[in-house]
Write an enzyme that holds these catalytic residues in place. Structure first.
Site, mmCIF file in Angstrom:
data_model
loop_
_atom_site.group_PDB
_atom_site.id
_atom_site.type_symbol
_atom_site.label_atom_id
_atom_site.label_comp_id
_atom_site.label_asym_id
_atom_site.label_seq_id
_atom_site.Cartn_x
_atom_site.Cartn_y
_atom_site.Cartn_z
ATOM 1 N N LYS A 206 -3.631 7.953 3.172
ATOM 2 C CA LYS A 206 -4.801 7.684 4.018
ATOM 3 C C LYS A 206 -4.582 8.213 5.435
ATOM 4 O O LYS A 206 -5.528 8.703 6.078
ATOM 5 C CB LYS A 206 -5.107 6.184 4.055
ATOM 6 C CG LYS A 206 -5.625 5.617 2.752
ATOM 7 C CD LYS A 206 -6.937 6.259 2.323
ATOM 8 C CE LYS A 206 -7.505 5.596 1.083
ATOM 9 N NZ LYS A 206 -8.750 6.259 0.610
ATOM 10 N N TYR B 129 0.815 -1.219 0.000
ATOM 11 C CA TYR B 129 0.000 0.000 0.000
ATOM 12 C C TYR B 129 0.849 1.270 0.000
ATOM 13 O O TYR B 129 0.413 2.308 -0.476
ATOM 14 C CB TYR B 129 -0.955 -0.025 1.198
ATOM 15 C CG TYR B 129 -2.265 0.673 0.962
ATOM 16 C CD1 TYR B 129 -2.987 0.488 -0.214
ATOM 17 C CD2 TYR B 129 -2.808 1.508 1.918
ATOM 18 C CE1 TYR B 129 -4.202 1.121 -0.424
ATOM 19 C CE2 TYR B 129 -4.018 2.147 1.723
ATOM 20 C CZ TYR B 129 -4.711 1.951 0.554
ATOM 21 O OH TYR B 129 -5.911 2.589 0.352
#
Length: 256
Positions: free
Chosen positions: A162, A155
């Site tokens: 995020k 990720y």
């Protein structure tokens, strides 16, 4: 009818598999009037998906990285509506160098990282700012999140983005709270969307999430996420802001 007579703007609908699509559908089923946004070549896909909703909504042009688009969005919403009761932020993007590279965070340069941060995190503030003049006491902004409290395989910089999204939501909650506007996030478990399939190594989430989640988890079903979004948009959470609601089957709370 949690959202009866509410006017809700939903971003991020690309196809019927998008989590934002289910958010728009559930909002309509709960009584809301909905408008969607999209831009460029993707807009035709969004317009096609819009026809699959219970009440096919209009699609407004919006690239959240374009200041002209943001200004035009506020003007267009003001022309159509006297207020905005809810905003769903379901926007995220990172260049390929930011995701799933063998060298992890070291693979991407600042230009790519800046794009990821602008589109995936700063856009929560810029989108909210664009409609701020139409928000009223009781209005709610809800963003879709993926738990940034830990590091995930592949990720990489999107995980950092995020984390920035989560912090941005808290500060927006601080700034908009005196006006009676709530800002919250829903940290969703992995759902097999077009965007998710573009993430290298996404199958690793698919393989283990259901086993780790005490309630189980269906990677093909965004309905639980959409219901949480609808609830946070509604008047049933009048004193909740700056919150991250996990809708992931409980996986976030489990150890190894």
């Amino acid at each position: 009818m949690l959202l009866a007579d509410k006017k809700v703007l939903v971003t991020g609908v690309l196809t019927p598999s998008s989590m934002a699509f289910d958010c728009a559908r559930v909002a309509q089923e709960q009584g809301a009037e909905v408008l969607l946004t999209s831009f460029g070549r993707a807009r035709s896909l969004t317009e096609r998906a819009a026809k699959r909703l219970p009440e096919p909504p209009d699609v407004l042009e919006l690239d959240v990285s374009d200041a002209v688009h943001l200004e035009a969005l506020g003007a267009e919403l003001g022309r159509r509506w006297d207020r905005v009761d809810g905003v769903v932020h379901a926007i995220g993007f990172a260049p390929s160098a930011c995701l799933g590279q063998d060298d992890g965070l070291f693979a991407a340069g600042w230009d790519d990282v800046a794009t990821a941060l602008q589109v995936s995190a700063f856009s929560l503030a810029s989108l909210t700012g664009a409609v701020r003049g139409l928000l009223r006491p009781g209005s709610a902004v809800v963003g879709l999140d993926f738990d940034a409290s830990v590091a995930w395989p592949s990720y990489d910089w999107m995980g950092v983005a995020k984390a920035a999204l989560e912090s941005t939501a808290r500060y927006l909650a601080r700034d908009l709270g005196p006006a009676g506007v709530r800002v919250n996030l829903v940290a969703a478990g992995p759902v097999r969307t077009t965007a998710a399939r573009s993430i290298p190594g996404f199958s690793a989430f698919e393989d283990v999430w259901g086993e780790r989640a005490p309630l189980g988890w269906d990677i093909t079903d965004a309905e639980p996420v959409a219901r949480a979004v609808a609830a946070l948009l509604s008047d049933w959470f009048p004193a909740t802001t700056g919150e991250i609601v996990h809708v992931d089957g409980g996986a976030h709370a489990m150890g190894v």
